[in-house]
Write a protein that holds these residues in place. Structure first.
Motif, PDB file in Angstrom:
ATOM      1  N   GLU A  14     107.559  38.954  67.739  1.00  0.00           N
ATOM      2  CA  GLU A  14     106.148  39.221  68.165  1.00  0.00           C
ATOM      3  C   GLU A  14     105.189  40.019  66.839  1.00  0.00           C
ATOM      4  N   GLU A  15     106.123  40.925  65.994  1.00  0.00           N
ATOM      5  CA  GLU A  15     105.664  41.670  65.222  1.00  0.00           C
ATOM      6  C   GLU A  15     105.116  40.579  64.073  1.00  0.00           C
ATOM      7  N   GLY A  16     106.117  39.688  63.703  1.00  0.00           N
ATOM      8  CA  GLY A  16     105.611  38.751  62.823  1.00  0.00           C
ATOM      9  C   GLY A  16     104.278  37.902  63.213  1.00  0.00           C
ATOM     10  N   LYS A  17     104.040  37.664  64.474  1.00  0.00           N
ATOM     11  CA  LYS A  17     102.839  37.123  64.668  1.00  0.00           C
ATOM     12  C   LYS A  17     101.509  38.121  64.586  1.00  0.00           C
ATOM     13  N   LYS A  18     101.953  39.385  64.744  1.00  0.00           N
ATOM     14  CA  LYS A  18     100.860  40.479  64.852  1.00  0.00           C
ATOM     15  C   LYS A  18     100.616  40.369  63.366  1.00  0.00           C
ATOM     16  N   TRP A  19     101.464  40.404  62.429  1.00  0.00           N
ATOM     17  CA  TRP A  19     101.234  40.551  61.045  1.00  0.00           C
ATOM     18  C   TRP A  19     100.404  39.540  60.426  1.00  0.00           C
ATOM     19  N   LEU A 316      98.001  49.978  65.806  1.00  0.00           N
ATOM     20  CA  LEU A 316      97.514  48.888  66.796  1.00  0.00           C
ATOM     21  C   LEU A 316      98.594  49.120  67.969  1.00  0.00           C
ATOM     22  N   GLU A 317     100.080  49.287  67.526  1.00  0.00           N
ATOM     23  CA  GLU A 317     100.947  49.323  68.649  1.00  0.00           C
ATOM     24  C   GLU A 317     100.866  50.590  69.470  1.00  0.00           C
ATOM     25  N   THR A 318     100.484  51.812  68.810  1.00  0.00           N
ATOM     26  CA  THR A 318     100.319  53.041  69.420  1.00  0.00           C
ATOM     27  C   THR A 318      99.161  53.118  70.362  1.00  0.00           C
ATOM     28  N   ILE A 325      96.891  36.869  70.310  1.00  0.00           N
ATOM     29  CA  ILE A 325      97.521  35.999  69.599  1.00  0.00           C
ATOM     30  C   ILE A 325      98.034  34.912  70.649  1.00  0.00           C
ATOM     31  N   ASN A 326      98.111  33.545  70.154  1.00  0.00           N
ATOM     32  CA  ASN A 326      98.405  32.507  71.007  1.00  0.00           C
ATOM     33  C   ASN A 326      99.794  32.092  71.031  1.00  0.00           C
ATOM     34  N   ASN A 327     100.367  32.325  72.187  1.00  0.00           N
ATOM     35  CA  ASN A 327     101.809  32.249  72.336  1.00  0.00           C
ATOM     36  C   ASN A 327     102.006  31.012  73.053  1.00  0.00           C
ATOM     37  N   GLU A 328     101.221  29.967  72.917  1.00  0.00           N
ATOM     38  CA  GLU A 328     101.240  28.704  73.818  1.00  0.00           C
ATOM     39  C   GLU A 328     101.501  27.486  72.944  1.00  0.00           C
TER      40      GLU A 328
END
Ligand code: HAM
Length: 422
Positions: A14-19, A316-318, A325-328
């Motif tokens: 997930e972090e990679g996608k946010k990155w 962003l996390e905090t 993010i498209n997870n589909e």
């Protein structure tokens, strides 16, 4: 087991996608502001950082990764991006271009041998800007507004812009003298670094990580009282442009920045969030009108900033910002026999090349297992291959939400997906 070096990160899942998403937004914004992308080497000759960043800054005196290459040349992994970009500006004679100023942006890893702690990595990624060739106050305001707008676009709410002016050489010399006079009688109470800084660069005492909380530092003379008329006017004009741009900022005399090269405008943008401590600075920058000349180029003003991507993701996390993010997957291709598998190989590639986000089965799972795999990837459509359908030029497409199955002509599959993927 071999583990990663201290102060480095593995970014994935997930972090990679946010990155990737953050990088995409940064690139998009830089393009809209008409900045040109530049990539400079991760290692440069050691001398560049000593001359460019300065011999009294911590990142050069204590934190560089230095090595001798096989030709016995002294090399350094870049601790920051500005010096390398300025070197490239001079080496590639960008000062001779008709379209001045030269507006550059970059994104890359930097290396600082810091004591590892949250928000302080030894390998860090920064994106940043350097504008070379203009001293117009409009540039100062634009450079402050860009990271601010990126943070807002990403959805951060609790960001604060702190600006200060370090003045021109004349103002700064006056201020240096005032600081030396103020600190000298008490210098024995300060850390060894500060003792050394007193005459070399007293401004850095204000920024000390060890003594920073001392009342003596808090009550020290402030730069703004020492600005000459010209520097004061300049700083006021920058503020007027920031007002025009609707940027919320505060004038903060404590922003002195850790690097030697700054003059006039300096700024930092912090995230006002619990648990951040001193590492809440998301980005920082300022004007450096002498660096190009110091590095052997023609006299050329410069201004820029850099933002730590790791710290931005932490903010962003905090703040629990939900990034779009498209997870589909658009579709998952299922098959049974070897013949269907060969067809799946070709069909999957065709769909991918035509712009669809598609995957298929690689592990020899049976059909039931393939349905499960498609669910793990949140596939919107299931393309179920079947030799009999194929012989008739048709393909079974199942909407994975409504569970409705439609027979689609092979030649019409793209159009069908296009129409139904909303
Ligand atoms: P800097 O303040 O040293 O400035 O770094 C800019 C940003 O990089 C910081 O605000 C922080 O977000 C991030 N950063 C710095 N050190 C670390 C670390 N050890 N771990 C994680 N993040 C870190 C510069 O680098 C200047 N070159 C900025 C500039 C560009 N000034 C003019 N042009």
């Amino acid at each position: 087991m071999i583990i990663k070096p201290k102060g480095t990160l593995d970014i994935f899942s997930e972090e990679g996608k946010k990155w990737l998403y953050v990088n995409q937004v940064v690139e998009e914004v830089m393009t809209r502001y008409n900045y040109e992308y530049i990539r400079t080497p991760i290692f440069e000759s050691t001398e560049l950082f000593h001359r460019g960043v300065g011999d009294t800054t911590d990142i050069v005196t204590k934190e560089t990764y230095d090595f001798k290459d096989r030709g016995d040349r002294s090399m350094t992994l870049r601790p920051e991006g500005t010096a390398g970009v300025v070197r490239a500006f001079i080496e590639n004679k960008m000062y001779g271009r008709p379209e001045q100023p030269v507006k550059l942006w970059y994104n890359g890893t930097m290396y600082r041998y810091e004591r590892p702690q949250s928000g302080r990595d030894r390998e860090l990624t920064q994106f940043g800007i350097e504008v070379l060739g203009s001293r117009d106050e409009m540039i100062d305001a634009e450079i402050i507004s860009i990271p601010y707008n990126i943070f807002k676009l990403l959805g951060l709410k609790n960001v604060k812009v702190h600006i200060n002016s370090l003045g021109d050489v004349e103002s700064r010399n006056k201020y240096h003298d005032a600081l030396i006079e103020y600190f000298e009688p008490h210098i024995d109470d300060f850390c060894e670094d500060c003792k050394e800084r007193l005459h070399k660069n007293p401004l850095r005492i204000l920024d000390c990580k060890v003594d920073g909380d001392k009342d003596l530092i808090k009550n020290a003379p402030v730069m703004l009282d020492y600005l000459n008329e010209e520097s004061k006017n300049r700083f006021e004009t920058v503020q007027a442009y920031l007002d025009d741009l609707d940027i919320n900022y505060e004038v903060d005399p404590h922003v002195v920045r850790g690097l030697d090269y700054y003059s006039d405008t300096v700024f930092e943008i912090t995230a006002d969030l619990p648990g951040a401590g001193a590492n809440n600075v998301l980005c920082g920058g300022g004007r450096y009108d002498n660096m190009v000349k110091d590095l052997g180029g023609p006299e050329t003003p410069g201004m820029g900033f850099a933002c730590g991507v790791g710290r931005l993701l932490w903010a962003l996390e905090t703040e629990e910002v939900k990034l779009p993010i498209n997870n589909e997957l658009d579709a998952f291709v299922l098959y049974n026999s070897d013949l269907e598998k060969e067809y799946a190989v070709a069909l999957t590639q065709d769909l991918r090349l035509n712009g669809f986000k598609v995957d298929t089965e690689y592990m020899g799972r049976n059909i039931k297992g393939q349905f499960k795999q498609a669910d793990r990837y949140n596939a919107k459509f299931l393309i179920i291959l079947n030799s009999e359908d194929m012989a008739g030029g048709e393909i079974q497409v199942k909407d994975n939400q409504t569970k409705e199955t439609t027979m689609v002509k092979e030649a019409e599959l793209d159009d069908y997906l296009d129409l139904n993927l909303k």
